[in-house]
Design a protein around this motif. Structure first.
Motif, PDB file in Angstrom:
ATOM      1  N   ARG A 185     -30.150 -13.407  35.083  1.00 51.02           N
ATOM      2  CA  ARG A 185     -30.183 -14.320  33.935  1.00 51.02           C
ATOM      3  C   ARG A 185     -29.081 -15.368  34.044  1.00 51.02           C
ATOM      4  O   ARG A 185     -29.298 -16.562  33.788  1.00 51.02           O
ATOM      5  CB  ARG A 185     -30.035 -13.509  32.654  1.00 51.02           C
ATOM      6  CG  ARG A 185     -30.105 -14.304  31.349  1.00 51.02           C
ATOM      7  CD  ARG A 185     -30.047 -13.322  30.183  1.00 51.02           C
ATOM      8  NE  ARG A 185     -30.175 -13.999  28.898  1.00 51.02           N
ATOM      9  CZ  ARG A 185     -29.148 -14.388  28.153  1.00 51.02           C
ATOM     10  NH1 ARG A 185     -27.897 -14.204  28.573  1.00 51.02           N
ATOM     11  NH2 ARG A 185     -29.347 -14.969  26.971  1.00 51.02           N
ATOM     12  N   ALA A 186     -27.879 -14.938  34.439  1.00 52.58           N
ATOM     13  CA  ALA A 186     -26.761 -15.866  34.559  1.00 52.58           C
ATOM     14  C   ALA A 186     -26.998 -16.886  35.668  1.00 52.58           C
ATOM     15  O   ALA A 186     -26.664 -18.068  35.511  1.00 52.58           O
ATOM     16  CB  ALA A 186     -25.470 -15.089  34.830  1.00 52.58           C
ATOM     17  N   ILE A 200     -35.185 -21.604  30.610  1.00 52.81           N
ATOM     18  CA  ILE A 200     -36.072 -21.029  29.593  1.00 52.81           C
ATOM     19  C   ILE A 200     -35.943 -19.512  29.580  1.00 52.81           C
ATOM     20  O   ILE A 200     -36.186 -18.849  30.587  1.00 52.81           O
ATOM     21  CB  ILE A 200     -37.540 -21.447  29.848  1.00 52.81           C
ATOM     22  CG1 ILE A 200     -37.624 -22.969  30.075  1.00 52.81           C
ATOM     23  CG2 ILE A 200     -38.406 -21.020  28.670  1.00 52.81           C
ATOM     24  CD1 ILE A 200     -37.066 -23.809  28.956  1.00 52.81           C
ATOM     25  N   GLU A 201     -35.578 -18.974  28.434  1.00 52.58           N
ATOM     26  CA  GLU A 201     -35.315 -17.543  28.297  1.00 52.58           C
ATOM     27  C   GLU A 201     -36.598 -16.707  28.343  1.00 52.58           C
ATOM     28  O   GLU A 201     -37.667 -17.139  27.890  1.00 52.58           O
ATOM     29  CB  GLU A 201     -34.565 -17.299  26.984  1.00 52.58           C
ATOM     30  CG  GLU A 201     -34.292 -15.840  26.650  1.00 52.58           C
ATOM     31  CD  GLU A 201     -33.310 -15.157  27.581  1.00 52.58           C
ATOM     32  OE1 GLU A 201     -33.669 -14.989  28.773  1.00 52.58           O
ATOM     33  OE2 GLU A 201     -32.210 -14.771  27.121  1.00 52.58           O
ATOM     34  N   ARG A 215     -32.727 -13.087  16.250  1.00 47.53           N
ATOM     35  CA  ARG A 215     -31.371 -12.870  16.776  1.00 47.53           C
ATOM     36  C   ARG A 215     -31.332 -13.105  18.290  1.00 47.53           C
ATOM     37  O   ARG A 215     -30.374 -13.696  18.816  1.00 47.53           O
ATOM     38  CB  ARG A 215     -30.907 -11.441  16.475  1.00 47.53           C
ATOM     39  CG  ARG A 215     -30.566 -11.174  15.024  1.00 47.53           C
ATOM     40  CD  ARG A 215     -29.681  -9.944  14.883  1.00 47.53           C
ATOM     41  NE  ARG A 215     -30.267  -8.777  15.544  1.00 47.53           N
ATOM     42  CZ  ARG A 215     -31.084  -7.910  14.952  1.00 47.53           C
ATOM     43  NH1 ARG A 215     -31.415  -8.080  13.676  1.00 47.53           N
ATOM     44  NH2 ARG A 215     -31.564  -6.874  15.618  1.00 47.53           N
ATOM     45  N   ILE A 216     -32.374 -12.652  18.985  1.00 48.57           N
ATOM     46  CA  ILE A 216     -32.441 -12.836  20.436  1.00 48.57           C
ATOM     47  C   ILE A 216     -32.511 -14.321  20.773  1.00 48.57           C
ATOM     48  O   ILE A 216     -31.858 -14.804  21.705  1.00 48.57           O
ATOM     49  CB  ILE A 216     -33.652 -12.095  21.017  1.00 48.57           C
ATOM     50  CG1 ILE A 216     -33.509 -10.575  20.839  1.00 48.57           C
ATOM     51  CG2 ILE A 216     -33.864 -12.450  22.481  1.00 48.57           C
ATOM     52  CD1 ILE A 216     -32.345  -9.965  21.560  1.00 48.57           C
ATOM     53  N   ALA A 217     -33.316 -15.072  20.015  1.00 53.61           N
ATOM     54  CA  ALA A 217     -33.424 -16.517  20.242  1.00 53.61           C
ATOM     55  C   ALA A 217     -32.092 -17.206  19.975  1.00 53.61           C
ATOM     56  O   ALA A 217     -31.672 -18.088  20.729  1.00 53.61           O
ATOM     57  CB  ALA A 217     -34.525 -17.110  19.366  1.00 53.61           C
ATOM     58  N   ASP A 223     -25.955 -18.857  24.416  1.00 54.57           N
ATOM     59  CA  ASP A 223     -25.561 -18.659  25.810  1.00 54.57           C
ATOM     60  C   ASP A 223     -25.817 -19.889  26.674  1.00 54.57           C
ATOM     61  O   ASP A 223     -25.340 -19.952  27.805  1.00 54.57           O
ATOM     62  CB  ASP A 223     -26.309 -17.471  26.410  1.00 54.57           C
ATOM     63  CG  ASP A 223     -25.772 -16.137  25.911  1.00 54.57           C
ATOM     64  OD1 ASP A 223     -24.659 -16.116  25.354  1.00 54.57           O
ATOM     65  OD2 ASP A 223     -26.470 -15.110  26.073  1.00 54.57           O
ATOM     66  N   GLY A 224     -26.586 -20.855  26.158  1.00 56.39           N
ATOM     67  CA  GLY A 224     -26.797 -22.088  26.901  1.00 56.39           C
ATOM     68  C   GLY A 224     -28.216 -22.341  27.352  1.00 56.39           C
ATOM     69  O   GLY A 224     -28.480 -23.345  28.023  1.00 56.39           O
TER      70      GLY A 224
END
Length: 291
Positions: A185-186, A200-201, A215-217, A223-224
Motif C-alpha cells: 500500500r505504501a 486509488i485505495e 472511517r476507512i475512506a 494517508d494521501g
C-alpha cells in the motif's frame, strides 16, 4: 476522481443503475471468473452500457467509463478487452498486473485497437492493479522508473495478496493493515505521488458497515490517497465526502497558482512559510480542476 465503483458486468440490476450511483468513475468488471456462456453475455452487457453512456448529454453529474479486465495470460483476456474497446472506455483497469511488462503489453494492444477503431492514439488510459502476489509485490518499486505514459493511476489488490501469502486477515487491531499489505500500500502511494498520478485505495469489503466504511475512506484520504474504490452504491457518498477538498486545501491551491502566475517561469518559490515547486503547482491545478 475521488470515487470509483466496481460494477459486475453479469449483474443486470447493478449495471442498469450504475450511472446513478454518484461515482465519478464507473468500472464495469469483466475480470470476475464466470462460465463461458455467462462471460459472453457479460461482454455484450459491458459493450452496450459503455456505448449507451458515451454521450452524457443529459447526465446531472458526468462520470468516466472504465472496464476492469482479467490478468494478461488468462485464456480470454483479449476477448474481454475487445468487448471493452468496442465501447470506447476512458480507461482499462488491469487486474493482477505483474509489473511493467504487463503494462507495456497492454499499451501495445491498445494502440492496435485505437488505430482500428479510429480513436485518438493514447486516449485510453491504464490503471494497473498491483501486488496480487508476493513476486508482483516485490516488483512494484520498479514502476517508479518504468511507468508507461498511459498509466494515470495506481491501485492495489489486498485480497489477492492476503490469499497468496496465506494471511488470515487483512487488518489487525485498530484497523491497521498487516505488515506485508501495508508495505504494498505504501509503495503504491509513494510511486503515484512521485509520478504525479492518482493513488486509488482498495475497496472496503463489508458493505453492511457504513460507519466503518466512512472511517476507512477518511483514513485513506488522510494517508494521501486521491480516491477509493466502492463495491456498493451505498459506499459512494462516504467516499466522495472523505475525498472532498477542505477549505484550507482550496485556499492553499489558489495561493500556489497565484504565486506562479505572478512569477512565470519560476521553478520554485515561497508561499507562506514553505517552499513549493512544479509538483505542488500541478497538484493545486488538479485540486481545482484546472489540469
Amino acid at each position: 476522481m475521488r470515487s470509483w465503483i466496481l460494477i459486475p458486468a453479469d449483474n443486470e440490476k447493478a449495471i442498469g443503475s450504475a450511472a446513478g450511483t454518484g461515482a465519478e468513475a464507473v468500472v464495469i468488471d469483466l475480470a470476475r471468473p464466470l462460465r463461458a456462456a455467462q462471460q459472453a453475455t457479460a461482454r455484450i452487457a459491458a459493450t452496450t452500457w459503455l456505448r449507451l453512456h458515451r454521450e452524457q448529454l443529459v447526465a446531472q453529474r458526468k462520470f468516466e467509463r472504465w472496464v476492469r479486465i482479467p490478468a494478461l495470460g488468462t485464456p480470454h483476456w483479449r476477448d474481454d478487452l475487445d468487448a471493452a474497446m468496442d465501447g470506447s472506455p476512458h480507461g482499462i483497469v488491469l487486474s493482477h498486473c505483474r509489473g511493467a511488462d504487463d503494462i507495456r503489453q497492454l499499451a501495445s494492444v491498445l494502440y492496435e485497437f485505437e488505430d482500428r477503431l479510429g480513436l485518438a492514439a493514447n486516449i485510453t488510459r491504464i490503471m494497473p492493479e498491483l501486488g496480487s502476489t508476493p513476486a508482483g509485490a516485490l516488483t512494484i518499486r520498479r514502476l517508479a522508473d518504468e511507468l508507461h505514459p498511459r498509466v494515470s493511476a495506481l491501485t492495489w489488490d489486498a485480497v489477492g495478496l492476503a490469499h497468496a501469502i496465506g494471511a488470515r486477515r487483512l487488518r489487525g487491531p485498530g484497523g491497521r493493515w498487516g505488515d506485508a499489505l501495508a508495505q504494498v500500500r505504501a509503495q503504491i502511494l509513494l510511486i503515484a505521488h512521485a509520478r504525479g498520478i492518482g493513488a486509488i485505495e482498495h475497496p472496503f469489503r463489508d458493505v453492511r458497515d457504513s460507519e466503518a466504511g466512512a472511517r476507512i475512506a477518511d483514513a485513506a484520504r488522510a494517508d494521501g490517497f486521491t480516491g477509493m474504490f466502492a463495491i456498493h452504491p451505498g459506499q459512494v457518498e462516504g467516499i466522495n465526502a472523505a475525498f472532498a477538498p477542505l477549505e484550507s486545501e482550496i485556499s492553499d491551491a489558489h495561493k500556489i497558482i497565484s504565486a506562479f502566475a505572478t512569477n512565470p517561469g519560476a521553478i520554485s518559490l515561497s508561499v507562506g512559510e514553505r517552499r513549493v515547486g512544479q509538483a505542488d503547482l500541478e497538484r493545486a491545478r488538479r485540486l481545482l480542476g484546472e489540469d
